[in-house]
Design an enzyme around this catalytic site. Structure first.
Site, PDB file in Angstrom:
ATOM      1  N   TYR A 159      -7.378 -10.659  17.708  1.00 54.78           N
ATOM      2  CA  TYR A 159      -6.671  -9.610  16.973  1.00 54.78           C
ATOM      3  C   TYR A 159      -6.243  -8.460  17.878  1.00 54.78           C
ATOM      4  CZ  TYR A 159      -7.682 -11.185  12.198  1.00 54.78           C
ATOM      5  OH  TYR A 159      -7.728 -11.874  11.016  1.00 54.78           O
ATOM      6  N   LYS A 229     -18.665 -19.311  17.338  1.00 56.03           N
ATOM      7  CA  LYS A 229     -18.309 -20.693  17.660  1.00 56.03           C
ATOM      8  C   LYS A 229     -18.565 -20.867  19.162  1.00 56.03           C
ATOM      9  CE  LYS A 229     -16.339 -24.618  16.458  1.00 56.03           C
ATOM     10  NZ  LYS A 229     -17.021 -25.611  15.622  1.00 56.03           N
ATOM     11  N   ASP A 283     -18.404 -22.713  11.626  1.00 51.81           N
ATOM     12  CA  ASP A 283     -17.999 -23.710  10.628  1.00 51.81           C
ATOM     13  C   ASP A 283     -19.173 -24.070   9.721  1.00 51.81           C
ATOM     14  OD1 ASP A 283     -18.871 -24.656  13.070  1.00 51.81           O
ATOM     15  OD2 ASP A 283     -17.745 -26.516  13.001  1.00 51.81           O
ATOM     16  N   ASP A 307     -13.086 -12.187   9.217  1.00 53.41           N
ATOM     17  CA  ASP A 307     -11.994 -12.163   8.248  1.00 53.41           C
ATOM     18  C   ASP A 307     -12.089 -13.386   7.335  1.00 53.41           C
ATOM     19  OD1 ASP A 307      -9.836 -10.950   7.151  1.00 53.41           O
ATOM     20  OD2 ASP A 307      -8.409 -11.451   8.720  1.00 53.41           O
TER      21      ASP A 307
END
Ligand code: NAP
Length: 420
Positions: A159, A229, A283, A307
């Site tokens: 971002y 992740k 995930d 987000d």
């Protein structure tokens, strides 16, 4: 401070900072609070939230001197720019503010004004609590199990806006550097490419994770989960996790215990007053929030993961019309709903203002107006559980009474007056 096209209200006083780093300030009886209604449905939910929050302030013996500020469409009309200095300066000067959604075009066009505001004023933590309100319909069978607070890093990650458009000289220079200088010669496919950079710093990660742990300690929460992740993005997301454990191990003594220590040394028995820090791969986390909802408390995440996860959590407790949020920096708060400007509903007096109203609850809590915050929450809950709801909830409730945005706000104000 002088403003170009907006006026400071005469009747209010600014919030006074006592110690910026310690987040200490003094709130007058009538603080000046900048409010930005926003684009699209911001024109509906902004005034509704303003009315409800003012009613709660009045019902608890206070007042708010609202200062209207502008960005996006309204600012283009007034200032011929998207994010005028007046707006940034007012939010900076008066410390606590609330905003509605702002539209960001996909692909080409200007960059996100939300991201720009968060970066300019260093609102480094985006906090999104997800809890179930009595009477709110949900796609899951036990929505009351959802009670999580996501602390999302707000200034870094993909971002950050460091990216280059396909077909430009810059993107080809970056490709050349990555291939020739850094040795990734067969990684990027040939042909047009867009490239972005994902910075994750020790400074940005640790201050966010500290804020999440401090919150867990102050609010008697059991755990803080670092979401990442890191198995794939080892040097960014994996590093975020490692810095998180460093903070947990080095800065809090016995108050904080890591999950491995809990099992190695205490056979899984958590001391009553300690917070456990653990981590989960992103995930997996998206299914954990659905399948083992009540096992999680506070989540500390990087920008993009936060987000996604907070929207997924929000879906379980009634959707985007309900989900509140707020951005925090040092002695600074900008409350804003999680949802966007939903242009197809703009100006129809139709959508649910609850998310923006409950964002105001976060703002009140931060200001030390806990009684006003509780009053708003109770009044919203009372309104919804009596089946007086906007279209988004009415379509899921049998026998629901479908209200317009403004009618819902009035119903909440009536309940505030009755409950006060
Ligand atoms: P969105 O505006 O959040 O709307 C998506 C859907 O969520 C709506 O169609 C509606 O679903 C539901 N929804 C959102 N707000 C609601 C409310 N107050 N009451 C009831 N339902 C609500 O997301 P988007 O369509 O992806 O984004 C539109 C624009 O907003 C984009 O320009 C985006 O960049 C911007 N955005 C801004 C912010 C921000 O300002 N912080 C955040 C996110 C997105 P149904 O149609 O199914 O009822």
């Amino acid at each position: 401070m002088e403003f170009d096209k907006i006026d400071v209200p005469d009747e209010g006083e600014p919030i006074e900072v006592i110690d910026e780093e310690a987040d200490e300030f003094e709130v007058p009886e009538t603080p000046i609070i900048p409010i930005l209604h926003g684009d699209g449905i911001g024109t509906d939910v902004g005034p509704a939230a303003q009315q409800v929050l003012e009613a709660a302030a009045n019902a608890t013996g206070r007042d708010i001197a609202w200062m209207r500020v502008y960005a996006g469409e309204t600012a283009r009309e007034m200032y011929d720019e998207n994010l005028p200095d007046d707006t940034v300066n007012a939010i900076e000067e008066f410390r606590v503010a609330i905003k509605g959604p702002l539209t960001t075009p996909v692909g080409a066009g200007f960059r996100s004004l939300n991201v720009a505001l968060r970066q300019k004023l260093d609102f480094y933590a985006n906090v999104r609590p997800t809890y179930h309100l009595d009477g709110v319909p949900s796609p899951v069978s036990e929505p009351e199990q959802m009670d999580m607070v996501t602390f999302r890093e707000n200034t870094e990650d993909v971002y950050a806006g460091i990216e280059w458009e396909e077909g430009t000289d810059e993107v080809e220079q970056v490709r050349e550097f990555v291939e020739d200088e850094m040795g990734f010669d067969e990684t990027i496919h040939s042909g047009p490419v867009g490239i972005g950079v994902k910075p994750i710093t020790e400074y940005g990660s640790k201050r966010l994770i500290r804020r999440a742990i401090d919150y867990a300690l102050e609010h008697d929460r059991d755990s803080v989960t670092l979401v990442h992740k890191g198995n794939i993005m080892k040097f960014t997301e994996g590093q975020f996790r490692d810095w998180g454990y460093e903070v947990a191990r080095e800065e809090y003594g016995d108050e904080v215990i890591t999950e491995d220590t809990l099992w190695e040394e205490r056979d899984g028995q958590q001391p009553d007053d300690a917070v456990v820090v653990n981590d989960r791969i992103a995930d997996n986390m998206l299914q954990q929030v659905l399948t083992r909802t009540d096992e999680y408390d506070v989540l500390a995440t990087m920008n993009l993961n936060g987000d996604y996860i907070s929207d997924a959590c929000g879906a379980q407790i009634g959707g985007l019309g309900i989900a509140p949020g707020a951005n925090f920096g040092d002695a600074r708060c900008l409350a804003e709903p999680v949802h966007g400007s939903a242009p197809k509903y703009a100006g129809q007096d139709k959508v649910n203002p609850t998310a923006m109203i409950l964002s105001g609850v976060l703002m009140f809590d931060y200001m030390g107006w806990g009684d006003a915050a509780q009053l708003v929450k109770d009044a919203v809950e009372e309104t919804i559980s009596s089946k007086q709801v906007t279209y988004d909830l009415e379509r899921q409730i049998e026998g629901g009474d479908k209200l317009a945005t403004s009618e819902f706000a009035e119903a909440v104000v009536e309940n505030i007056e009755q409950l006060a």
